[in-house]
Design a protein around this motif. Structure first.
Motif, PDB file in Angstrom:
ATOM      1  N   UNK A  12      -5.864   2.241   4.169  1.00  0.00           N
ATOM      2  CA  UNK A  12      -4.879   1.261   4.616  1.00  0.00           C
ATOM      3  C   UNK A  12      -3.562   1.470   3.879  1.00  0.00           C
ATOM      4  N   UNK A  13      -2.465   1.424   4.644  1.00  0.00           N
ATOM      5  CA  UNK A  13      -1.147   1.676   4.059  1.00  0.00           C
ATOM      6  C   UNK A  13      -0.206   0.503   4.288  1.00  0.00           C
ATOM      7  N   UNK A  14       0.723   0.359   3.369  1.00  0.00           N
ATOM      8  CA  UNK A  14       1.813  -0.601   3.561  1.00  0.00           C
ATOM      9  C   UNK A  14       2.618  -0.140   4.773  1.00  0.00           C
ATOM     10  N   UNK A  15       2.851  -1.025   5.701  1.00  0.00           N
ATOM     11  CA  UNK A  15       3.545  -0.649   6.928  1.00  0.00           C
ATOM     12  C   UNK A  15       5.008  -0.300   6.680  1.00  0.00           C
ATOM     13  N   UNK A  16       5.541  -0.700   5.525  1.00  0.00           N
ATOM     14  CA  UNK A  16       6.944  -0.442   5.213  1.00  0.00           C
ATOM     15  C   UNK A  16       7.143   0.860   4.447  1.00  0.00           C
ATOM     16  N   UNK A  17       6.482   0.994   3.282  1.00  0.00           N
ATOM     17  CA  UNK A  17       6.709   2.170   2.438  1.00  0.00           C
ATOM     18  C   UNK A  17       5.583   3.204   2.503  1.00  0.00           C
ATOM     19  N   UNK A  18       4.503   2.858   3.201  1.00  0.00           N
ATOM     20  CA  UNK A  18       3.337   3.731   3.392  1.00  0.00           C
ATOM     21  C   UNK A  18       2.490   3.925   2.126  1.00  0.00           C
ATOM     22  N   UNK A  19       2.718   3.115   1.128  1.00  0.00           N
ATOM     23  CA  UNK A  19       1.872   3.159  -0.072  1.00  0.00           C
ATOM     24  C   UNK A  19       0.479   2.645   0.289  1.00  0.00           C
ATOM     25  N   UNK A  20      -0.549   3.246  -0.282  1.00  0.00           N
ATOM     26  CA  UNK A  20      -1.925   2.816  -0.011  1.00  0.00           C
ATOM     27  C   UNK A  20      -2.169   1.450  -0.644  1.00  0.00           C
ATOM     28  N   UNK A  21      -2.720   0.526   0.135  1.00  0.00           N
ATOM     29  CA  UNK A  21      -2.994  -0.834  -0.335  1.00  0.00           C
ATOM     30  C   UNK A  21      -4.442  -1.197  -0.023  1.00  0.00           C
ATOM     31  N   UNK A  22      -4.920  -2.242  -0.666  1.00  0.00           N
ATOM     32  CA  UNK A  22      -6.308  -2.661  -0.458  1.00  0.00           C
ATOM     33  C   UNK A  22      -6.453  -3.624   0.705  1.00  0.00           C
ATOM     34  N   UNK A  23      -5.456  -4.457   0.929  1.00  0.00           N
ATOM     35  CA  UNK A  23      -5.541  -5.427   2.016  1.00  0.00           C
ATOM     36  C   UNK A  23      -4.136  -5.889   2.412  1.00  0.00           C
ATOM     37  N   UNK A  24      -4.072  -6.588   3.550  1.00  0.00           N
ATOM     38  CA  UNK A  24      -2.774  -7.071   4.026  1.00  0.00           C
ATOM     39  C   UNK A  24      -1.998  -6.017   4.793  1.00  0.00           C
TER      40      UNK A  24
END
Length: 208
Positions: A12-24
């Protein structure tokens, strides 16, 4: 097991910066920088300037997964802020593209968002009730005071929508010329009510 494997292959990635995130949908940093505007007429969530890089990634880099996440965000927002409107809604209609532009881009961005909203909220989406019959200049290329004329008569309703409460889905709202033109056609065809819902609204009036 399969879900865990997919999370490894497609994290899962942050939709803005594409950093990998756990949730949201956003990482902590982007969530702080991208503020909601919570506009009600039309119903809008973000200022275009904050999310234009996300919309460009979706529309012009052809990242369909971004559109699905945007649909998730809109569905969650509508459920939280506009439950009464959803209770009365009969149908979701996405703003259509002309066939020429649809062929060139490969997808209709508003349709992808609308389908995701409909899936999450359990609402019917009709992507064929409305068509664009004229291939005009993109609104972003037209002077602000000429945008109403540019979309006049550009849309046609080809299904029975009599008495329906409709949610009209678009990705970006600038001057409102496109939405107003479509609202006029839907109401002329017998729609009981048309509410415009959009991901982003441009406070500057110019979208590129």
């Amino acid at each position: 097991m399969i879900k865990k494997l997919l999370e490894i292959i497609y994290p899962q990635k942050c939709i803005s910066c594409l950093e990998i995130i756990e949730h949201g949908h956003f990482c902590e940093k982007c969530e702080k920088n991208i503020k909601t505007v919570d506009v009600n007429e039309p119903i809008a969530i973000f200022d275009y300037e904050d999310v234009k890089h996300i919309i460009h990634r979706f529309k012009f880099d052809r990242k369909a997964w971004v559109g699905k996440v945007l649909g998730d965000i809109m569905a969650e927002f509508l459920k939280e802020k506009h439950g009464e409107l959803l209770d009365k809604a009969d149908l979701i209609i996405p703003v259509p593209l002309h066939l020429k532009k649809l062929k060139n881009r490969g997808f209709n961005q508003s349709e992808i968002i609308a389908l995701e909203i409909g899936r999450i909220l359990g609402l019917v989406v009709d992507k064929n009730a409305l068509i664009r019959v004229r291939d005009d200049l993109a609104q972003s290329l037209v002077e602000r005071d000429k945008r109403d004329k540019n979309v006049e008569g550009a849309f046609s309703v080809i299904k029975d929508i009599s008495g329906k409460n409709i949610l009209l889905v678009d990705d970006v709202y600038t001057t409102g010329s496109t939405a107003k033109s479509i609202q006029k056609e839907l109401e002329k065809a017998g729609a009981s009510r048309v509410n415009v819902i959009t991901l982003a609204i441009s406070t500057k009036g110019v979208v590129k």
